[in-house]
Design an enzyme around this catalytic site. Sequence first.
Site, short mmCIF file in Angstrom:
data_model
loop_
_atom_site.label_atom_id
_atom_site.label_comp_id
_atom_site.label_asym_id
_atom_site.label_seq_id
_atom_site.Cartn_x
_atom_site.Cartn_y
_atom_site.Cartn_z
N ARG A 38 1.16 -1.61 0.18
CA ARG A 38 0.07 0.25 -0.11
C ARG A 38 1.07 1.43 0.56
O ARG A 38 0.61 2.53 -0.77
CB ARG A 38 -0.91 0.38 1.08
CG ARG A 38 -1.48 1.39 1.22
CD ARG A 38 -2.22 0.69 2.40
NE ARG A 38 -3.69 2.43 3.32
CZ ARG A 38 -4.64 2.24 2.92
NH1 ARG A 38 -5.22 1.25 2.04
NH2 ARG A 38 -5.24 3.47 2.33
N ILE A 64 -7.00 8.35 -1.53
CA ILE A 64 -7.20 6.42 -0.79
C ILE A 64 -7.72 6.03 -0.06
O ILE A 64 -7.98 6.97 1.36
CB ILE A 64 -5.47 5.72 -0.77
CG1 ILE A 64 -5.30 4.97 -1.17
CG2 ILE A 64 -4.65 6.48 0.25
CD1 ILE A 64 -4.10 3.48 -0.89
N SER A 65 -8.52 4.80 -0.22
CA SER A 65 -9.93 4.70 1.42
C SER A 65 -9.13 3.96 2.41
O SER A 65 -7.74 3.84 2.35
CB SER A 65 -10.76 3.85 0.54
OG SER A 65 -11.29 4.23 -0.44
N GLN A 66 -9.49 4.63 2.98
CA GLN A 66 -8.74 3.50 4.78
C GLN A 66 -8.85 2.21 4.12
O GLN A 66 -10.03 1.53 4.00
CB GLN A 66 -10.08 4.26 5.98
CG GLN A 66 -9.98 3.14 7.08
CD GLN A 66 -11.23 2.65 8.27
OE1 GLN A 66 -12.51 3.49 7.43
NE2 GLN A 66 -11.07 2.58 9.15
#
Length: 217
Positions: A38, A64-66
């Site tokens: 990530r 960028i999402s959790q």
Amino acid sequence: MMAVQDFTKARERMVKEQLMPRGICDPGVLAAMGKVPRHLFVEEALWGDAYSDYPLPIGERQTISQPYIVALMTQALELTGKEKILEIGTGSGYQTAVLAELSAKVFSIERIPALVSRARKLLDQLHYHNVQLKVFDGTLGWPEEAPFDGIIVTAAAPKIPAPYIQQLAPQGRLVIPVGDRYSQTLLRITKGPEGLVEEDLCGARFVSLIGEHGWED
Ligand code: SAM
């Protein structure tokens, strides 16, 4: 400067401390979240935060999402490895990589060209060859490639865009946040033999889905 082993450990901690306790239990999803690097999907200055429990900026006023939300949305698709998936909102390409680990082919649409260029380069470097990206208004779907076994929308819609229902295969699943600009409900819609079945997964807060069947820019 963090070493490769530090990132591997940070990913393991993320899986154990953020995902498993909140009900992420699909072994494939846990393995993919433990594998995809990530940190490479955010700028280097943010690498130390890449495995933390919150969204991060990716430029162009997008995020960028959790990690938990990425895992939850992926788990909701119930992937077996054979599926053809449509993703709306490529962003950094991180969710795309997680989907590419778990399905046969991923078609991902992003409206901001700079994000697509960056994502394409990184996904190529990481050898995700089962991914096709395009710059387009994703609220229209990708009719030439339909039907899809799963559709995942990583930006918030005011209502469900009709093209997604049309482009979903029988028994297919659509995962999408629907609500106003500031808060939404994450929904899973299954195209069953007797019609659409809608389930609420959780409350959510996503950036807006902009386009013909979404919000105005
Ligand atoms: N999935 C991404 C990731 O892993 O980095 C995060 C996506 S971000 C939360 C939402 C993305 O949806 C943004 O990059 C935004 O530009 C994109 N977007 C918004 N409206 C769109 C549309 N109509 N078509 C395609 N992409 C859209």
